[in-house]
Design a protein around this motif. Structure first.
Motif, short mmCIF file in Angstrom:
data_model
loop_
_atom_site.label_atom_id
_atom_site.label_comp_id
_atom_site.label_asym_id
_atom_site.label_seq_id
_atom_site.Cartn_x
_atom_site.Cartn_y
_atom_site.Cartn_z
N PHE A 252 0.81 -1.46 0.03
CA PHE A 252 -0.05 0.00 -0.07
C PHE A 252 0.80 1.41 -0.33
N HIS A 253 2.08 1.25 0.39
CA HIS A 253 2.80 2.28 0.43
C HIS A 253 3.30 2.85 -1.05
N GLN A 254 3.05 2.03 -2.20
CA GLN A 254 3.67 2.30 -3.43
C GLN A 254 2.87 3.45 -4.30
N TYR A 255 3.52 3.87 -5.34
CA TYR A 255 2.83 4.76 -6.15
C TYR A 255 2.15 4.11 -7.25
N ILE A 256 0.95 4.52 -7.65
CA ILE A 256 0.37 3.90 -8.90
C ILE A 256 0.44 5.00 -9.98
N TYR A 257 0.84 4.62 -11.02
CA TYR A 257 1.08 5.70 -12.16
C TYR A 257 -0.36 5.90 -12.94
N GLN A 258 -0.44 7.19 -13.02
CA GLN A 258 -1.61 7.61 -13.83
C GLN A 258 -1.20 9.01 -14.60
N GLU A 259 -0.37 8.66 -15.44
CA GLU A 259 0.29 9.80 -16.51
C GLU A 259 0.73 10.88 -15.87
N ASP A 260 -0.16 11.89 -15.80
CA ASP A 260 0.24 13.11 -15.51
C ASP A 260 0.32 13.49 -13.75
N LYS A 261 0.01 12.44 -13.12
CA LYS A 261 -0.17 12.30 -11.60
C LYS A 261 -0.09 10.91 -10.97
N SER A 262 0.74 10.67 -9.95
CA SER A 262 0.87 9.40 -9.10
C SER A 262 0.28 9.62 -7.99
N ASN A 263 -0.39 8.48 -7.56
CA ASN A 263 -1.04 8.51 -6.31
C ASN A 263 -0.51 7.33 -5.44
N TYR A 264 -0.55 7.63 -4.05
CA TYR A 264 -0.18 6.35 -3.18
C TYR A 264 -1.24 5.43 -3.44
N LEU A 265 -1.20 4.14 -3.36
CA LEU A 265 -2.33 2.93 -3.47
C LEU A 265 -3.01 3.21 -2.20
N HIS A 266 -2.70 3.56 -1.13
CA HIS A 266 -3.55 3.81 0.12
C HIS A 266 -4.56 4.89 0.00
N GLU A 267 -4.38 5.81 -1.01
CA GLU A 267 -5.23 6.92 -1.14
C GLU A 267 -6.43 6.61 -1.98
N ILE A 268 -6.45 5.58 -2.79
CA ILE A 268 -7.46 5.36 -3.97
C ILE A 268 -8.72 4.89 -3.43
#
Length: 199
Positions: free
Chosen positions: A89-105
Protein backbone atom coordinates in the motif's frame (compact mmCIF):
# COMPACT_ATOMS: atom_id res chain seq x y z
CA UNK A 1 4.00 2.55 -28.25
CA UNK A 2 6.38 0.07 -26.65
CA UNK A 3 10.14 0.55 -26.72
CA UNK A 4 12.62 -2.28 -26.25
CA UNK A 5 15.40 -0.02 -25.05
CA UNK A 6 18.43 -0.88 -23.00
CA UNK A 7 18.81 2.67 -21.66
CA UNK A 8 15.55 4.25 -20.43
CA UNK A 9 17.24 7.63 -19.98
CA UNK A 10 16.85 7.90 -23.74
CA UNK A 11 13.14 8.37 -23.07
CA UNK A 12 13.80 11.70 -21.39
CA UNK A 13 14.49 14.91 -23.24
CA UNK A 14 16.69 17.73 -22.04
CA UNK A 15 15.28 21.07 -21.10
CA UNK A 16 13.30 22.59 -18.28
CA UNK A 17 11.59 19.96 -16.17
CA UNK A 18 13.11 16.95 -18.00
CA UNK A 19 9.70 16.13 -19.44
CA UNK A 20 8.74 12.48 -19.57
CA UNK A 21 7.90 10.71 -22.80
CA UNK A 22 4.98 8.37 -22.15
CA UNK A 23 6.56 5.08 -23.23
CA UNK A 24 7.04 1.60 -21.86
CA UNK A 25 10.17 -0.57 -21.96
CA UNK A 26 11.43 -3.97 -20.85
CA UNK A 27 14.08 -4.00 -18.11
CA UNK A 28 16.04 -6.95 -16.73
CA UNK A 29 15.02 -8.39 -13.37
CA UNK A 30 18.11 -8.21 -11.14
CA UNK A 31 16.67 -9.06 -7.73
CA UNK A 32 13.68 -10.95 -6.29
CA UNK A 33 13.51 -10.89 -2.50
CA UNK A 34 10.90 -12.09 0.00
CA UNK A 35 10.59 -9.29 2.57
CA UNK A 36 7.92 -10.55 4.96
CA UNK A 37 4.31 -9.51 5.53
CA UNK A 38 2.74 -6.13 4.89
CA UNK A 39 -0.48 -4.47 3.79
CA UNK A 40 -1.35 -5.14 0.17
CA UNK A 41 -4.01 -3.45 -1.94
CA UNK A 42 -6.46 -5.13 -4.33
CA UNK A 43 -8.42 -2.73 -6.53
CA UNK A 44 -11.77 -4.06 -7.77
CA UNK A 45 -13.30 -2.26 -10.77
CA UNK A 46 -16.92 -1.95 -11.86
CA UNK A 47 -16.29 -3.35 -15.35
CA UNK A 48 -14.68 -6.43 -16.88
CA UNK A 49 -10.92 -6.27 -17.37
CA UNK A 50 -9.11 -8.22 -20.07
CA UNK A 51 -6.17 -10.50 -19.34
CA UNK A 52 -3.76 -7.89 -20.71
CA UNK A 53 -5.20 -5.00 -18.68
CA UNK A 54 -3.12 -3.79 -15.77
CA UNK A 55 -1.80 -0.99 -13.62
CA UNK A 56 1.76 0.30 -13.25
CA UNK A 57 2.96 0.36 -9.63
CA UNK A 58 6.34 1.06 -8.08
CA UNK A 59 8.32 1.84 -4.96
CA UNK A 60 9.79 5.07 -6.32
CA UNK A 61 9.17 7.77 -8.89
CA UNK A 62 11.91 6.29 -11.09
CA UNK A 63 9.30 4.04 -12.68
CA UNK A 64 6.76 1.28 -12.34
CA UNK A 65 6.09 -2.38 -13.12
CA UNK A 66 2.87 -3.46 -14.84
CA UNK A 67 0.73 -5.82 -12.75
CA UNK A 68 -1.98 -7.65 -14.71
CA UNK A 69 -5.63 -8.24 -13.92
CA UNK A 70 -6.79 -11.47 -12.27
CA UNK A 71 -9.00 -12.35 -15.24
CA UNK A 72 -7.32 -15.76 -15.60
CA UNK A 73 -7.22 -19.13 -13.87
CA UNK A 74 -4.34 -19.54 -11.44
CA UNK A 75 -3.39 -22.19 -8.90
CA UNK A 76 -5.84 -22.01 -6.01
CA UNK A 77 -7.78 -19.03 -7.43
CA UNK A 78 -10.70 -18.73 -9.87
CA UNK A 79 -10.70 -15.76 -12.29
CA UNK A 80 -11.52 -12.35 -10.81
CA UNK A 81 -12.23 -10.35 -14.00
CA UNK A 82 -12.68 -7.12 -12.03
CA UNK A 83 -9.51 -7.21 -9.88
CA UNK A 84 -5.89 -6.06 -9.96
CA UNK A 85 -3.67 -7.00 -7.02
CA UNK A 86 -1.37 -3.98 -6.83
CA UNK A 87 0.92 -5.03 -3.99
CA UNK A 88 2.08 -3.02 -1.00
CA UNK A 89 0.00 0.00 0.00
CA UNK A 90 2.98 2.39 0.24
CA UNK A 91 3.61 2.28 -3.51
CA UNK A 92 2.90 4.78 -6.24
CA UNK A 93 0.29 3.98 -8.87
CA UNK A 94 1.10 5.62 -12.21
CA UNK A 95 -1.69 7.74 -13.70
CA UNK A 96 0.09 9.62 -16.50
CA UNK A 97 0.31 13.25 -15.31
CA UNK A 98 -0.18 12.28 -11.66
CA UNK A 99 0.89 9.46 -9.36
CA UNK A 100 -1.12 8.43 -6.31
CA UNK A 101 -0.18 6.37 -3.30
CA UNK A 102 -2.12 3.10 -3.38
CA UNK A 103 -3.51 3.72 0.11
CA UNK A 104 -5.16 6.92 -1.19
CA UNK A 105 -7.33 5.22 -3.82
CA UNK A 106 -11.05 5.53 -3.06
CA UNK A 107 -14.15 3.81 -4.51
CA UNK A 108 -15.85 5.83 -7.24
CA UNK A 109 -12.73 7.37 -8.76
CA UNK A 110 -11.73 6.47 -12.31
CA UNK A 111 -8.30 4.96 -12.86
CA UNK A 112 -6.45 4.67 -16.16
CA UNK A 113 -6.01 1.00 -17.05
CA UNK A 114 -3.17 0.09 -19.42
CA UNK A 115 -4.18 -2.55 -21.96
CA UNK A 116 -2.06 -4.25 -24.57
CA UNK A 117 -2.64 -1.56 -27.20
CA UNK A 118 -4.78 1.11 -25.57
CA UNK A 119 -5.72 2.76 -22.30
CA UNK A 120 -9.13 3.27 -20.72
CA UNK A 121 -10.58 4.85 -17.58
CA UNK A 122 -12.59 2.53 -15.34
CA UNK A 123 -14.24 3.48 -12.01
CA UNK A 124 -13.14 1.74 -8.83
CA UNK A 125 -15.84 -0.28 -7.10
CA UNK A 126 -13.95 -1.47 -4.02
CA UNK A 127 -10.51 -1.28 -2.40
CA UNK A 128 -9.31 -4.23 -0.27
CA UNK A 129 -6.31 -3.91 2.04
CA UNK A 130 -5.10 -7.02 3.87
CA UNK A 131 -1.85 -8.26 5.39
CA UNK A 132 -0.08 -10.66 3.04
CA UNK A 133 3.47 -11.94 2.29
CA UNK A 134 5.34 -9.62 -0.06
CA UNK A 135 8.12 -9.85 -2.66
CA UNK A 136 10.38 -7.01 -3.78
CA UNK A 137 11.16 -7.12 -7.52
CA UNK A 138 14.01 -4.95 -8.82
CA UNK A 139 14.67 -4.25 -12.51
CA UNK A 140 17.61 -2.40 -14.03
CA UNK A 141 19.63 -1.73 -17.16
CA UNK A 142 22.73 -0.88 -15.12
CA UNK A 143 21.84 2.79 -15.23
CA UNK A 144 18.22 3.17 -14.13
CA UNK A 145 16.54 1.03 -11.46
CA UNK A 146 12.81 0.37 -11.10
CA UNK A 147 11.27 -1.72 -8.34
CA UNK A 148 7.90 -2.85 -6.99
CA UNK A 149 6.69 -4.65 -3.87
CA UNK A 150 4.12 -7.28 -4.85
CA UNK A 151 2.16 -9.98 -3.06
CA UNK A 152 3.70 -13.45 -3.04
CA UNK A 153 0.74 -15.17 -4.67
CA UNK A 154 -0.15 -17.43 -7.58
CA UNK A 155 -2.78 -14.86 -8.60
CA UNK A 156 -0.24 -12.07 -9.32
CA UNK A 157 0.99 -11.85 -12.91
CA UNK A 158 3.36 -9.53 -14.78
CA UNK A 159 4.42 -9.23 -18.43
CA UNK A 160 7.85 -10.25 -19.67
CA UNK A 161 9.44 -9.84 -23.07
CA UNK A 162 9.10 -13.60 -23.66
CA UNK A 163 5.59 -14.15 -22.28
CA UNK A 164 2.49 -11.92 -22.03
CA UNK A 165 1.68 -13.21 -18.52
CA UNK A 166 4.11 -14.70 -15.98
CA UNK A 167 3.18 -15.59 -12.42
CA UNK A 168 5.25 -13.66 -9.88
CA UNK A 169 6.33 -16.98 -8.29
CA UNK A 170 7.77 -18.13 -11.65
CA UNK A 171 9.63 -14.88 -12.32
CA UNK A 172 13.42 -15.26 -12.44
CA UNK A 173 16.39 -12.93 -12.43
CA UNK A 174 17.40 -12.29 -16.02
CA UNK A 175 13.79 -12.07 -17.22
CA UNK A 176 12.96 -8.79 -18.96
CA UNK A 177 9.84 -7.27 -17.45
CA UNK A 178 7.47 -4.59 -18.75
CA UNK A 179 8.03 -1.24 -17.02
CA UNK A 180 7.02 2.41 -17.31
CA UNK A 181 9.84 4.89 -16.75
CA UNK A 182 9.32 8.17 -14.93
CA UNK A 183 11.25 10.98 -13.26
CA UNK A 184 11.21 11.16 -9.42
CA UNK A 185 10.12 14.29 -7.60
CA UNK A 186 6.49 14.89 -6.60
CA UNK A 187 4.35 17.05 -4.36
CA UNK A 188 0.83 15.74 -3.69
CA UNK A 189 1.18 13.45 -6.69
CA UNK A 190 2.18 16.13 -9.18
CA UNK A 191 5.65 16.04 -10.70
CA UNK A 192 7.93 18.91 -9.67
CA UNK A 193 11.55 19.85 -10.29
CA UNK A 194 13.68 19.06 -7.27
CA UNK A 195 16.69 17.08 -6.18
CA UNK A 196 15.43 13.80 -4.71
CA UNK A 197 16.86 10.37 -3.94
CA UNK A 198 14.51 7.40 -3.58
CA UNK A 199 15.56 3.78 -3.05
Amino acid sequence: MLLRASHPDALFESGKGMKMVDEQIYLEVTEITEIGEGMRVCIDFVDVLSESDGLFVGNTGEGYIKVLSENRHSEGYPPRPFRINCGSFHQYIYQEDKSNYLHEIEPGVGLIIAGEDEKKSVPVGRVKMEKRPLIRVVCSDGNKTISATLQKSTSVFVTTEAHPAVNILDLKTGDRILCQTDKPGRHLGKQIDEIIVEK
